[in-house]
Design a protein around this motif. Structure first.
Motif, PDB file in Angstrom:
ATOM      1  N   GLU A 110      18.157   6.464 -13.526  1.00 38.69           N
ATOM      2  CA  GLU A 110      18.243   7.411 -12.405  1.00 38.69           C
ATOM      3  C   GLU A 110      19.604   8.089 -12.356  1.00 38.69           C
ATOM      4  OE1 GLU A 110      17.638   7.798  -7.585  1.00 38.69           O
ATOM      5  OE2 GLU A 110      16.646   6.149  -8.643  1.00 38.69           O
ATOM      6  N   SER A 137      11.285  13.785 -12.297  1.00 46.73           N
ATOM      7  CA  SER A 137      10.123  13.680 -11.397  1.00 46.73           C
ATOM      8  C   SER A 137       9.092  12.711 -11.957  1.00 46.73           C
ATOM      9  CB  SER A 137       9.490  15.057 -11.150  1.00 46.73           C
ATOM     10  OG  SER A 137       8.741  15.508 -12.254  1.00 46.73           O
ATOM     11  N   MET A 138       8.857  12.776 -13.260  1.00 44.78           N
ATOM     12  CA  MET A 138       7.895  11.860 -13.882  1.00 44.78           C
ATOM     13  C   MET A 138       8.381  10.422 -13.801  1.00 44.78           C
ATOM     14  SD  MET A 138       6.544  14.093 -17.068  1.00 44.78           S
ATOM     15  CE  MET A 138       5.680  15.632 -16.774  1.00 44.78           C
ATOM     16  N   LEU A 140      10.295   9.163 -11.477  1.00 37.98           N
ATOM     17  CA  LEU A 140      10.129   8.716 -10.091  1.00 37.98           C
ATOM     18  C   LEU A 140       8.672   8.388  -9.784  1.00 37.98           C
ATOM     19  CD1 LEU A 140      12.556  11.229  -8.358  1.00 37.98           C
ATOM     20  CD2 LEU A 140      12.883   8.744  -8.549  1.00 37.98           C
ATOM     21  N   VAL A 141       7.763   9.276 -10.169  1.00 35.83           N
ATOM     22  CA  VAL A 141       6.344   9.055  -9.903  1.00 35.83           C
ATOM     23  C   VAL A 141       5.864   7.791 -10.607  1.00 35.83           C
ATOM     24  CG1 VAL A 141       4.007   9.967 -10.331  1.00 35.83           C
ATOM     25  CG2 VAL A 141       5.800  11.462  -9.402  1.00 35.83           C
ATOM     26  N   GLU A 142       6.233   7.634 -11.876  1.00 37.01           N
ATOM     27  CA  GLU A 142       5.803   6.461 -12.647  1.00 37.01           C
ATOM     28  C   GLU A 142       6.378   5.158 -12.094  1.00 37.01           C
ATOM     29  OE1 GLU A 142       6.826   7.449 -16.695  1.00 37.01           O
ATOM     30  OE2 GLU A 142       5.271   8.993 -16.803  1.00 37.01           O
ATOM     31  N   GLU A 145       7.733   6.260  -6.690  1.00 30.63           N
ATOM     32  CA  GLU A 145       8.412   7.103  -5.703  1.00 30.63           C
ATOM     33  C   GLU A 145       7.814   8.510  -5.735  1.00 30.63           C
ATOM     34  OE1 GLU A 145      12.624   6.647  -5.032  1.00 30.63           O
ATOM     35  OE2 GLU A 145      12.668   5.079  -6.587  1.00 30.63           O
ATOM     36  N   ARG A 148       9.588  11.515  -3.632  1.00 25.99           N
ATOM     37  CA  ARG A 148      10.810  11.988  -4.303  1.00 25.99           C
ATOM     38  C   ARG A 148      10.448  12.697  -5.602  1.00 25.99           C
ATOM     39  NH1 ARG A 148      14.874   7.681  -5.637  1.00 25.99           N
ATOM     40  NH2 ARG A 148      16.141   9.463  -6.214  1.00 25.99           N
ATOM     41  N   GLY A 149       9.455  12.168  -6.315  1.00 21.77           N
ATOM     42  CA  GLY A 149       9.017  12.803  -7.554  1.00 21.77           C
ATOM     43  C   GLY A 149       8.484  14.209  -7.312  1.00 21.77           C
ATOM     44  N   GLN A 152      11.354  16.650  -6.821  1.00 24.32           N
ATOM     45  CA  GLN A 152      11.988  17.007  -8.095  1.00 24.32           C
ATOM     46  C   GLN A 152      11.100  17.952  -8.904  1.00 24.32           C
ATOM     47  OE1 GLN A 152      15.268  16.040  -8.703  1.00 24.32           O
ATOM     48  NE2 GLN A 152      15.001  15.289  -6.623  1.00 24.32           N
TER      49      GLN A 152
END
Length: 191
Positions: A110, A137-138, A140-142, A145, A148-149, A152
């Motif tokens: 991060e 973003s990927m 965070l999503v993975e 989150e 937040r993802g 981004q």
């Protein structure tokens, strides 16, 4: 003509990279050896190969992809320190983020994503900032989150739009719709 062949190779790799076809990036790269020339095109190729291979290392768990990514980071780090920190620092930071993520070092990943985004933004490398935002973003999503993802990803779409990458923007909307319902009017682009 060797120059024309190189241009076709690089154009194809760029297309695969920006459309997220990382398998094709690595397959294409394996077919053509790296040159010893210190051209910017070799830097771009090394960066794309590194991002693609580290993504594949996470998805397939095949060691060869991690090794490719590590070699790309090592080379990019050399170019950043010896040739042009201004031009290559954000790419090095993004490769480092992807390697940290691959190694399960999420906090370090991060921090490196954020550093890459900030450096690219400061230096006005819009497409590289957009790429870093997309990959962050990927990440965070993975890692659960989603909100937040999404933030981004929306910033990545804004930067890719500013850069004029309409096809890339269109390619990101299915990802956006998968992670969170987005009204259809937000998923239209004028082209």
């Amino acid at each position: 003509n060797a120059l024309l062949q190189w241009q076709i190779f690089l154009d194809r790799m760029l297309q695969y990279f920006y459309m997220g076809n990382y398998v094709a990036v690595c397959e294409l790269s394996e077919k053509r050896p790296h040159t010893q020339h210190k051209r910017i095109t070799e830097v771009v190729r090394t960066f794309m190969e590194g991002i693609a291979s580290l993504n594949l290392a996470r998805r397939t768990r095949e060691g060869k992809f991690k090794v490719m990514g590590e070699k790309s980071l090592e080379q990019m780090s050399k170019w950043s320190s010896l040739a042009s920190k201004w031009n290559f620092q954000n790419m090095t930071e993004l490769l480092q983020a992807e390697l940290h993520y691959t190694n399960g070092k999420l906090e370090a990943a991060e921090n490196s994503y954020k550093s890459s985004i900030a450096t690219a933004h400061e230096r006005k490398f819009i497409h590289e900032e957009a790429t870093a935002l997309e990959l962050f973003s990927m990440f965070l999503v993975e890692n659960g989150e989603v909100d937040r993802g999404m933030e981004q990803l929306e910033m990545a779409i804004t930067r890719f739009t500013e850069w004029g990458a309409d096809l890339k923007v269109k390619a990101l909307f299915p990802f956006m719709k998968r992670i969170k319902h987005v009204p259809l009017d937000r998923c239209r682009t004028d082209s």
